[in-house]
Design an enzyme around this catalytic site. Structure first.
Site, short mmCIF file in Angstrom:
data_model
loop_
_atom_site.label_atom_id
_atom_site.label_comp_id
_atom_site.label_asym_id
_atom_site.label_seq_id
_atom_site.Cartn_x
_atom_site.Cartn_y
_atom_site.Cartn_z
N GLY A 94 0.80 -1.22 0.00
CA GLY A 94 0.00 0.00 0.00
C GLY A 94 0.84 1.28 0.00
N ASP B 117 -4.78 2.89 10.80
CA ASP B 117 -6.19 2.56 10.99
C ASP B 117 -6.37 2.09 12.44
OD1 ASP B 117 -8.84 1.91 10.57
OD2 ASP B 117 -8.44 0.15 9.37
N PHE C 188 -13.25 3.14 3.94
CA PHE C 188 -12.26 2.34 3.21
C PHE C 188 -11.86 3.07 1.93
CE2 PHE C 188 -10.47 -1.05 0.69
CZ PHE C 188 -9.67 -1.68 1.63
N VAL C 189 -10.56 3.36 1.80
CA VAL C 189 -10.08 4.12 0.64
C VAL C 189 -9.22 3.25 -0.27
CG1 VAL C 189 -10.11 6.34 1.86
CG2 VAL C 189 -8.05 4.94 1.91
N ASP D 297 -5.19 -0.79 -2.24
CA ASP D 297 -6.02 -1.69 -3.05
C ASP D 297 -7.32 -2.09 -2.36
OD1 ASP D 297 -4.88 -3.43 -1.04
OD2 ASP D 297 -5.44 -5.12 -2.30
N ARG E 87 -4.84 0.00 -7.16
CA ARG E 87 -3.59 0.61 -6.69
C ARG E 87 -3.11 1.68 -7.66
NH1 ARG E 87 -1.70 -2.41 -2.39
NH2 ARG E 87 -1.95 -4.66 -2.53
#
Ligand code: 5GP
Ligand code: MG
Length: 185
Positions: A50, A109, A158-159, A165, A171
């Site tokens: 990420g 998170d 949720f991004v 992803d 991505r």
């Protein structure tokens, strides 16, 4: 934005951060690190996959000598909620003792990932440890993580995009967005 990503962007409910906003903020984060870590050799520990774009963009703006370790860390295994168990593949030659370490990740998170990694890094007795993330979610942490800098505070949604992803996709989006609950593609 290039027309080649238009199809993927249709899968977004909305764009949260544009490429220009991200780039401006990453430049400012790099400028701060350049000031604070001037004259040091910095060992970057970068969490993949990420953090791929964030790390690549930030590192290009760092002016001091840099060593890089990339770690693969996952606790999501393809879904949108954490499994709670953090899996990390530590390189066999991983050694940060006495070094000035900069830990980079895409999102803070629950805090489980970064706290597990910080604990392991601190056990090796680095000279210093800084932690920077691109995004910090406004939510209760399951584990507290000392954060030196966060690019953006975002709501607990949720991004995807800019390296992040959903089930292996999205991505390559140059922006960061919220996924459409019913994607077209
Ligand atoms: P934590 O361990 O703090 O709960 O989660 C950290 C990791 O979960 C991040 O490094 C990131 O890989 C993943 N993650 C957390 N929130 C999101 C999100 O909204 N979207 C994506 N794609 N990954 C996330
Ligand atoms: Mg991550």
């Amino acid at each position: 934005m290039s027309s080649s990503v238009t199809g993927v962007i249709q899968d977004l409910e909305r764009i949260l951060l544009t490429p220009a906003q991200i780039s401006e903020r990453v430049d400012a984060m790099a400028a701060r690190l350049n000031a604070e870590l001037a004259g040091k050799v910095v060992t970057v520990v970068a969490l993949m996959d990420g953090g791929l774009f964030f790390v690549a963009d930030l590192l290009r703006k760092l002016e001091m000598p840099v060593r890089l370790y990339t770690l693969s860390a996952s606790s999501y295994q393809g879904g949108t909620t954490t499994t709670g168990e953090v899996k990390v593949n530590w390189p066999a030659n991983f050694d940060i003792q006495g070094q000035d370490v900069l830990l980079l990740d895409d999102i803070l998170d629950t805090g489980l990932t970064l706290s597990a990694i910080c604990e392991r890094l601190l056990a090796q007795q680095p000279a210093s440890l800084r932690t920077c993330v691109l995004l910090s979610k406004r939510r209760e942490r399951l584990r507290e993580v000392p954060l030196d800098d966060a690019g953006f505070e975002i709501d607990d949604e949720f991004v995807v995009g800019y390296g992040m992803d959903y089930q292996g996709r999205f991505r390559n989006l140059p922006c960061i967005g919220i996924l459409n609950p019913n994607p077209a593609s």
